[in-house]
Structures are given as structure tokens and as C-alpha cells.
Design a protein around this motif. Structure first.
Motif, PDB file in Angstrom:
ATOM      1  N   SER B  10       0.841  -1.200   0.000  1.00 55.59           N
ATOM      2  CA  SER B  10       0.000   0.000   0.000  1.00 55.59           C
ATOM      3  C   SER B  10       0.872   1.245   0.000  1.00 55.59           C
ATOM      4  O   SER B  10       1.900   1.302   0.678  1.00 55.59           O
ATOM      5  CB  SER B  10      -0.924  -0.010   1.207  1.00 55.59           C
ATOM      6  OG  SER B  10      -0.316   0.571   2.309  1.00 55.59           O
ATOM      7  N   HIS B  11       0.451   2.216  -0.791  1.00 52.51           N
ATOM      8  CA  HIS B  11       1.182   3.477  -0.924  1.00 52.51           C
ATOM      9  C   HIS B  11       0.229   4.618  -0.623  1.00 52.51           C
ATOM     10  O   HIS B  11      -0.875   4.644  -1.155  1.00 52.51           O
ATOM     11  CB  HIS B  11       1.716   3.629  -2.347  1.00 52.51           C
ATOM     12  CG  HIS B  11       2.689   2.560  -2.729  1.00 52.51           C
ATOM     13  ND1 HIS B  11       2.291   1.345  -3.243  1.00 52.51           N
ATOM     14  CD2 HIS B  11       4.037   2.514  -2.650  1.00 52.51           C
ATOM     15  CE1 HIS B  11       3.368   0.614  -3.479  1.00 52.51           C
ATOM     16  NE2 HIS B  11       4.432   1.284  -3.132  1.00 52.51           N
ATOM     17  N   PRO B  12       0.632   5.568   0.198  1.00 53.40           N
ATOM     18  CA  PRO B  12      -0.258   6.690   0.485  1.00 53.40           C
ATOM     19  C   PRO B  12      -0.494   7.531  -0.767  1.00 53.40           C
ATOM     20  O   PRO B  12       0.413   7.700  -1.586  1.00 53.40           O
ATOM     21  CB  PRO B  12       0.505   7.490   1.545  1.00 53.40           C
ATOM     22  CG  PRO B  12       1.936   7.121   1.350  1.00 53.40           C
ATOM     23  CD  PRO B  12       1.931   5.709   0.889  1.00 53.40           C
ATOM     24  N   ASP B  13      -1.700   8.040  -0.882  1.00 56.98           N
ATOM     25  CA  ASP B  13      -1.988   9.043  -1.912  1.00 56.98           C
ATOM     26  C   ASP B  13      -1.094  10.250  -1.631  1.00 56.98           C
ATOM     27  O   ASP B  13      -0.864  10.607  -0.482  1.00 56.98           O
ATOM     28  CB  ASP B  13      -3.459   9.442  -1.827  1.00 56.98           C
ATOM     29  CG  ASP B  13      -3.891  10.238  -3.036  1.00 56.98           C
ATOM     30  OD1 ASP B  13      -4.673   9.709  -3.837  1.00 56.98           O
ATOM     31  OD2 ASP B  13      -3.455  11.401  -3.177  1.00 56.98           O
ATOM     32  N   ASP B  16      -2.082  12.809   0.804  1.00 56.64           N
ATOM     33  CA  ASP B  16      -2.083  12.450   2.224  1.00 56.64           C
ATOM     34  C   ASP B  16      -0.687  12.396   2.820  1.00 56.64           C
ATOM     35  O   ASP B  16      -0.528  12.129   4.017  1.00 56.64           O
ATOM     36  CB  ASP B  16      -2.756  11.085   2.408  1.00 56.64           C
ATOM     37  CG  ASP B  16      -4.227  11.114   1.996  1.00 56.64           C
ATOM     38  OD1 ASP B  16      -4.842  12.190   2.096  1.00 56.64           O
ATOM     39  OD2 ASP B  16      -4.736  10.060   1.571  1.00 56.64           O
ATOM     40  N   VAL B  17       0.319  12.609   1.990  1.00 58.11           N
ATOM     41  CA  VAL B  17       1.698  12.551   2.485  1.00 58.11           C
ATOM     42  C   VAL B  17       1.957  13.761   3.376  1.00 58.11           C
ATOM     43  O   VAL B  17       1.657  14.887   2.994  1.00 58.11           O
ATOM     44  CB  VAL B  17       2.689  12.516   1.309  1.00 58.11           C
ATOM     45  CG1 VAL B  17       4.116  12.714   1.801  1.00 58.11           C
ATOM     46  CG2 VAL B  17       2.561  11.207   0.556  1.00 58.11           C
ATOM     47  N   ARG B  18       2.491  13.505   4.563  1.00 59.51           N
ATOM     48  CA  ARG B  18       2.713  14.584   5.520  1.00 59.51           C
ATOM     49  C   ARG B  18       4.180  14.966   5.606  1.00 59.51           C
ATOM     50  O   ARG B  18       5.052  14.103   5.638  1.00 59.51           O
ATOM     51  CB  ARG B  18       2.201  14.188   6.908  1.00 59.51           C
ATOM     52  CG  ARG B  18       0.682  14.104   6.956  1.00 59.51           C
ATOM     53  CD  ARG B  18       0.197  13.587   8.307  1.00 59.51           C
ATOM     54  NE  ARG B  18       1.286  12.989   9.087  1.00 59.51           N
ATOM     55  CZ  ARG B  18       1.097  12.092  10.044  1.00 59.51           C
ATOM     56  NH1 ARG B  18      -0.117  11.646  10.303  1.00 59.51           N
ATOM     57  NH2 ARG B  18       2.114  11.630  10.730  1.00 59.51           N
ATOM     58  N   ASP B  21       6.360  13.262   8.196  1.00 61.29           N
ATOM     59  CA  ASP B  21       6.834  11.913   7.889  1.00 61.29           C
ATOM     60  C   ASP B  21       7.970  11.939   6.877  1.00 61.29           C
ATOM     61  O   ASP B  21       8.923  11.164   6.976  1.00 61.29           O
ATOM     62  CB  ASP B  21       5.673  11.061   7.362  1.00 61.29           C
ATOM     63  CG  ASP B  21       4.570  10.905   8.397  1.00 61.29           C
ATOM     64  OD1 ASP B  21       4.895  10.865   9.608  1.00 61.29           O
ATOM     65  OD2 ASP B  21       3.391  10.833   8.008  1.00 61.29           O
ATOM     66  N   ARG B  66       8.454   3.891   1.995  1.00 56.90           N
ATOM     67  CA  ARG B  66       7.192   3.671   1.290  1.00 56.90           C
ATOM     68  C   ARG B  66       6.031   4.308   2.052  1.00 56.90           C
ATOM     69  O   ARG B  66       5.205   5.019   1.474  1.00 56.90           O
ATOM     70  CB  ARG B  66       6.955   2.169   1.104  1.00 56.90           C
ATOM     71  CG  ARG B  66       5.562   1.821   0.573  1.00 56.90           C
ATOM     72  CD  ARG B  66       5.489   0.402   0.052  1.00 56.90           C
ATOM     73  NE  ARG B  66       6.165  -0.545   0.927  1.00 56.90           N
ATOM     74  CZ  ARG B  66       5.626  -1.105   2.012  1.00 56.90           C
ATOM     75  NH1 ARG B  66       4.382  -0.823   2.342  1.00 56.90           N
ATOM     76  NH2 ARG B  66       6.324  -1.947   2.751  1.00 56.90           N
ATOM     77  N   GLN B  67       5.972   4.093   3.356  1.00 61.53           N
ATOM     78  CA  GLN B  67       4.862   4.626   4.139  1.00 61.53           C
ATOM     79  C   GLN B  67       4.896   6.148   4.216  1.00 61.53           C
ATOM     80  O   GLN B  67       3.861   6.787   4.370  1.00 61.53           O
ATOM     81  CB  GLN B  67       4.873   4.013   5.539  1.00 61.53           C
ATOM     82  CG  GLN B  67       4.497   2.540   5.514  1.00 61.53           C
ATOM     83  CD  GLN B  67       4.505   1.882   6.887  1.00 61.53           C
ATOM     84  OE1 GLN B  67       5.153   2.373   7.813  1.00 61.53           O
ATOM     85  NE2 GLN B  67       3.801   0.780   7.017  1.00 61.53           N
ATOM     86  N   GLY B  69       5.650   7.894   1.755  1.00 61.69           N
ATOM     87  CA  GLY B  69       5.261   8.372   0.428  1.00 61.69           C
ATOM     88  C   GLY B  69       6.432   8.716  -0.467  1.00 61.69           C
ATOM     89  O   GLY B  69       6.259   9.339  -1.513  1.00 61.69           O
ATOM     90  N   ARG B  72       7.918   4.106  -4.304  1.00 62.08           N
ATOM     91  CA  ARG B  72       6.852   3.182  -4.686  1.00 62.08           C
ATOM     92  C   ARG B  72       7.504   1.831  -4.949  1.00 62.08           C
ATOM     93  O   ARG B  72       8.587   1.769  -5.530  1.00 62.08           O
ATOM     94  CB  ARG B  72       6.135   3.686  -5.946  1.00 62.08           C
ATOM     95  CG  ARG B  72       4.841   2.981  -6.271  1.00 62.08           C
ATOM     96  CD  ARG B  72       4.157   3.639  -7.463  1.00 62.08           C
ATOM     97  NE  ARG B  72       3.669   4.990  -7.199  1.00 62.08           N
ATOM     98  CZ  ARG B  72       2.514   5.256  -6.578  1.00 62.08           C
ATOM     99  NH1 ARG B  72       1.741   4.275  -6.180  1.00 62.08           N
ATOM    100  NH2 ARG B  72       2.148   6.504  -6.389  1.00 62.08           N
TER     101      ARG B  72
END
Lengths: 104, 104
Positions: B10-13, B16-18, B21, B66-67, B69, B72
Motif C-alpha cells: 500500500s502506498h499513500p496518496d 495524504d503525504v505529511r 513523515d 514507502r509509508q 510516500g 513506490r
DNA sequence: TAGACTTTTCGTTAAGTGTCGAATAGAGCT
DNA sequence: AGCTCTATTCGACACTTAACGAAAAGTCTA
């Protein structure tokens, strides 16, 4: 002003400032807010940042910023003043601080 | 390839990447080395980065990237490929990744 | 099918983080 | 001296982190 007056305030030489520490310091939104206010409104004492955290937590964030080489502090009467080491930071990591602050 | 195949990657949109992070992920020198190699030499499988850490630690760093963002991943045969999400990151945080990598 | 290869998960360990409240210590004022 | 103000240290807590080795799963090759 607390016990941290006998051990004088120490600031890393800009040459010793590590990117790891700068990024980790700026990864916290409260600390970015501090830096942003220093840019927007100039040098100010610790108590004037209006962050919704306890005084001891605030103190912890200022220490993180100082030890990372991002701010410089000195005592003035009963308050502790803060200034951003922007010129030095820009000499070491050109444009980095601005880019980080722009990013949100 | 390990148990993490049934739970699909799973990859964040990108929306939604902060920033928190991203900065925390890039504050680690091993992870910056990964990103730098992806830029310099293009997409590559996890095992080709030559970092001096155990395979399980490497896996941990790829998950962090990856988490956050930043990369990929997808499976190709028995290897897991990695690509930098540079276009997306630049749309969200213009110039940030380049500035961070330039900084050291 | 059996084995080699790549990578992940799990469990553990040691260290670090953000938060708070209580106690403390200077500076300045009355 | 006593009081207030500002800011720090300390101790505690819950959570996160980087690291490792062992075990396991899926893919490919012999």
C-alpha cells in the motif's frame, strides 16, 4: 531562571551542525512553528510563542532547536531570548530551511 | 518473498503525504543513501543498495520510505523493485527532496 | 520436487521522543 | 526579605525507533 544557568548555554559551531539533527528537529510541527514565528516577527523570548503545550515541553523543544544548531539563545533579565541562525544555516545548507517551511 | 505479499503493497496518496513523515524519513542517512542511489542509477531492487545493515533492517528502511510516500514498490519475480516518487513529491513539496539531498 | 534466492515478519533489545506536573532557581520589584 | 515571573531540570509515562537473528514465504532454476 532554573538550573540551566550555571552550565552556560552552548551552541554548536555551524561546521559541526549535522543534517540529520536539523531534519529531525524540523520534523516536529511545534518546532517549525517556533522557527516560522522567529522569521515572521523577529527575535523573541521563549514565553511568547503561544504554543499549546506545557512550559516544560516548550523548554524541551527550544533545547532541541538549540542543540541542532537552528536557534541561538541568550539570557536577558528574567527571560531567555531566541534568534534564528538563518545566515549560518543558509551558508551550510543553502535554502534548506526556507524550503522546509514553505512545504506546509 | 515473505509474508508481506498477501497484504498487497500500500502506498499513500500523494495528497495524504505529511511533511512530518517525509522529514523524519529523510533524517536517516541510510534512507537518504537509498534515495540518492535511486536518483543516480534509477529504479532498482532492494538487494542492490550495498548498505552495511542486515536484510531485516534494510526492509525496515524501505517500509519507512514507502509509508512516508517517498518511494513506490512492486514485485518483479523474486525481487521487490523501488522507484522514487519524485514527480509527485515535487508537486507536493517543490524542490524539497533535492534540497535535502544536496545538503550533504 | 528440491534447493537457492530475495525479502518480509516476528521477537527482542537498547535507545530516543513528546508530553506532563512538581520542584527549583535566577532576576527583578515592592 | 519576600513575592512574582520566566524558564529549566527532574522523574515518569507511553510510544517510537534502529538494529539484529531466526524463521518463513514466494519465485525461479536445476
Amino acid at each position: 531562571m532554573g538550573l540551566g544557568r550555571w552550565v552556560p548555554l552552548s551552541h554548536p559551531d555551524i561546521a559541526d551542525v549535522r543534517l540529520d539533527d536539523v531534519l529531525r528537529a524540523l520534523a516536529d510541527p511545534h518546532r517549525r512553528a517556533i522557527v516560522r514565528l522567529l522569521i515572521a516577527e523577529g527575535d523573541r523570548p521563549c514565553g511568547t510563542f503561544g504554543l499549546p503545550v506545557a512550559a516544560s515541553t516548550l523548554s524541551h523543544h527550544f533545547r532541541a532547536l538549540r542543540q541542532a544548531g537552528i536557534i541561538r539563545q541568550w539570557d536577558e533579565g528574567r527571560q531567555r531570548m531566541n534568534t534564528l541562525r538563518l545566515d549560518e544555516l543558509d551558508a551550510r545548507f543553502p535554502g534548506l530551511v526556507a524550503k522546509v517551511l514553505d512545504a506546509d
